[in-house]
Design a protein around this motif. Structure first.
Motif, PDB file in Angstrom:
ATOM      1  N   HIS A  12      -9.175   6.882  -9.508  1.00 50.58           N
ATOM      2  CA  HIS A  12      -8.719   7.834  -8.663  1.00 50.58           C
ATOM      3  C   HIS A  12      -7.297   8.121  -8.890  1.00 50.58           C
ATOM      4  O   HIS A  12      -6.178   7.651  -7.728  1.00 50.58           O
ATOM      5  CB  HIS A  12      -9.210   7.497  -7.645  1.00 50.58           C
ATOM      6  N   ALA A  31      -8.739   5.438  -3.775  1.00 47.76           N
ATOM      7  CA  ALA A  31      -8.182   5.465  -4.556  1.00 47.76           C
ATOM      8  C   ALA A  31      -6.471   4.665  -4.728  1.00 47.76           C
ATOM      9  O   ALA A  31      -6.478   3.665  -3.931  1.00 47.76           O
ATOM     10  CB  ALA A  31      -6.916   6.884  -3.462  1.00 47.76           C
ATOM     11  N   LYS A  32      -5.919   5.349  -6.036  1.00 52.49           N
ATOM     12  CA  LYS A  32      -4.701   4.154  -6.533  1.00 52.49           C
ATOM     13  C   LYS A  32      -5.411   2.855  -6.453  1.00 52.49           C
ATOM     14  O   LYS A  32      -3.915   2.100  -6.389  1.00 52.49           O
ATOM     15  CB  LYS A  32      -3.566   4.780  -5.800  1.00 52.49           C
ATOM     16  N   THR A  34       0.322   3.976  -2.430  1.00 47.64           N
ATOM     17  CA  THR A  34       0.555   5.296  -2.454  1.00 47.64           C
ATOM     18  C   THR A  34       1.709   6.953  -2.892  1.00 47.64           C
ATOM     19  O   THR A  34       1.883   7.841  -2.820  1.00 47.64           O
ATOM     20  CB  THR A  34       0.625   5.829  -0.470  1.00 47.64           C
ATOM     21  N   ASP A  91     -12.589   9.895 -12.964  1.00 44.06           N
ATOM     22  CA  ASP A  91     -11.623   9.752 -12.791  1.00 44.06           C
ATOM     23  C   ASP A  91     -10.850   8.268 -12.585  1.00 44.06           C
ATOM     24  O   ASP A  91     -10.897   8.453 -11.255  1.00 44.06           O
ATOM     25  CB  ASP A  91     -12.281  10.162 -11.271  1.00 44.06           C
ATOM     26  N   THR A 105      -4.871  10.770  -8.201  1.00 46.11           N
ATOM     27  CA  THR A 105      -4.837  11.626  -7.592  1.00 46.11           C
ATOM     28  C   THR A 105      -4.847  11.154  -6.303  1.00 46.11           C
ATOM     29  O   THR A 105      -4.614  10.182  -4.984  1.00 46.11           O
ATOM     30  CB  THR A 105      -4.430  12.678  -8.041  1.00 46.11           C
ATOM     31  N   TYR A 106      -6.669  11.157  -5.290  1.00 45.82           N
ATOM     32  CA  TYR A 106      -7.183  10.911  -4.291  1.00 45.82           C
ATOM     33  C   TYR A 106      -8.385  10.778  -5.059  1.00 45.82           C
ATOM     34  O   TYR A 106      -9.754  10.959  -6.458  1.00 45.82           O
ATOM     35  CB  TYR A 106      -7.062  11.907  -3.420  1.00 45.82           C
ATOM     36  N   SER A 107      -9.796   9.976  -3.697  1.00 47.40           N
ATOM     37  CA  SER A 107     -10.923   9.994  -4.175  1.00 47.40           C
ATOM     38  C   SER A 107     -11.894  10.704  -3.744  1.00 47.40           C
ATOM     39  O   SER A 107     -11.494  10.851  -2.336  1.00 47.40           O
ATOM     40  CB  SER A 107     -10.956   7.955  -3.889  1.00 47.40           C
ATOM     41  N   GLN A 108     -12.414  11.500  -4.373  1.00 44.92           N
ATOM     42  CA  GLN A 108     -13.683  11.590  -3.986  1.00 44.92           C
ATOM     43  C   GLN A 108     -14.677  11.627  -4.126  1.00 44.92           C
ATOM     44  O   GLN A 108     -16.299  12.403  -4.295  1.00 44.92           O
ATOM     45  CB  GLN A 108     -13.572  13.714  -4.993  1.00 44.92           C
ATOM     46  N   CYS A 151       0.959  -1.197  -0.666  1.00 46.68           N
ATOM     47  CA  CYS A 151      -0.561   0.101   0.347  1.00 46.68           C
ATOM     48  C   CYS A 151       0.839   0.940  -0.101  1.00 46.68           C
ATOM     49  O   CYS A 151       0.595   1.713  -0.900  1.00 46.68           O
ATOM     50  CB  CYS A 151      -0.948   0.206   1.341  1.00 46.68           C
TER      51      CYS A 151
END
Length: 343
Positions: A71, A208-209, A26, A60, A73-76, A22
């Motif tokens: 995602h 994310a990712k 990241t 995304d 970059t980051y998840s929204q 992980c």
């Protein structure tokens, strides 16, 4: 049916390949797929790809051929990706995906959906997107399936290193999922067979990712030959005999997903389940049983109703004229009805 003990534990990975941890995912700035070190040869298996993922600028999710990075970059919220081609009616379809990263968060799901699924509906909401309504059907990494907002227990929880397969029969309207190349049983029997209803393969993720890679995607015409092999492939004890027949080599290659090769990791071998525990009884008269049931030889009334779902649980026997003694039918006897169609 899987026991509660098995359901409570995550399914081991398919092989012993090196997947990124992980923190590596990241902190990595490049292509996450570069962190994977394949040891089993599956990455170069050369499986057929009849379709790839559809790229949309507003999603995304970053798509590169067979690979999806959700995602980046980051998840929204929840990103939904679908295949570039609809899965035609009157055919059987099988596709398989390899999970590259550890799955976390609200949900990561695999399944199908109609053209009416709004791929951006949950862009800013964390939800189990596939199966929220009548337009899609999904299999969650939690081991549950969902349709029309109803979640049902189905299999083990799964994550990094696992293979998820989807088998869609648009002739019969059946949807079935595979985990590490083991069929989990028919999940739904209400898939539209109307050719005017466009159905696509779909994947969604809130993590994310999170990375999913398409291993194979194949579509086959429904023929008597396919149905014959489909029935025979549900007899695990006979498969090895079938593999020894030279005339069946090309057929085995064409329909490999009906009798897929299994390559378990060492950890998976230690927790290997009996194939019989994964069989379910799913009569065509019901959308899906609320609770999985094992087939027993006393349930003979159901055999004709759904031979396909139960074929790998049915022991073919015949009574001898000299008495009540029974013996298991040989592969040659069993082929009397089906074998000439294969050739």
């Amino acid at each position: 049916m899987l026991t509660n003990h098995h359901q409570d534990h995550c399914c081991p990975g398919f092989c012993d390949c090196l997947f990124p941890r992980c923190m590596e995912v990241t902190n990595h700035k490049g292509n996450i797929l570069d962190l994977v070190k394949c040891r089993c040869g599956e990455a170069d298996s050369g499986h057929r790809l009849d379709w790839l993922w559809q790229t949309t600028d507003s999603s995304d999710a970053q798509i590169n051929g067979r690979d999806i990075i959700f995602h980046p970059t980051y998840s929204q919220g929840t990103a939904i990706v679908r295949g570039e081609k609809p899965l035609k009616a009157g055919k059987v379809h099988f596709w398989e995906m390899r999970i590259i990263t550890a799955l976390t968060g609200t949900d990561v799901m695999f399944g199908i959906g109609t053209e009416n699924v709004n791929l951006e509906q949950f862009k800013f909401h964390f939800v189990s997107a596939l199966g929220t309504n009548a337009q899609s059907w999904g299999f969650s990494y939690s081991g549950k399936i969902q349709h029309c907002g109803e979640q049902l227990p189905y299999g083990q929880k799964f994550s990094q290193g696992c293979l998820v397969g989807v088998y869609l029969d648009r002739c019969r309207g059946h949807l079935e999922f595979y985990l590490n190349r083991r069929a989990l049983g028919v999940a739904y029997t209400n898939i539209p067979t109307d050719p005017d209803v466009l159905i696509y393969p779909m994947v969604c993720s809130t993590a994310a990712k999170s990375v999913i890679s398409l291993v194979s995607s194949t579509s086959q015409e429904v023929t008597l030959q396919l149905r014959a092999f489909q029935t025979l492939s549900k007899q695990p004890q006979k498969l090895e005999e079938l593999r020894q027949m030279p005339g069946l080599k090309s057929i085995l290659q064409s329909y490999w997903f009906l009798a897929p090769p299994v390559r378990y990791s060492q950890r998976a071998k230690e927790n290997e389940l009996d194939l019989g525990d994964e069989a379910v009884l799913c009569p065509s008269s019901k959308l899906r049983l609320g609770r999985k049931q094992k087939y027993t030889e006393t349930d003979g009334a159901n055999i004709d109703d759904d031979l396909y779902s139960n074929a790998h649980k049915i022991t073919l026997r015949r009574s001898l004229d000299s008495g009540d003694e029974e013996h298991t039918t040989s592969v040659h006897d069993m082929c009397d009805e089906y074998f000439h169609y294969l050739l």
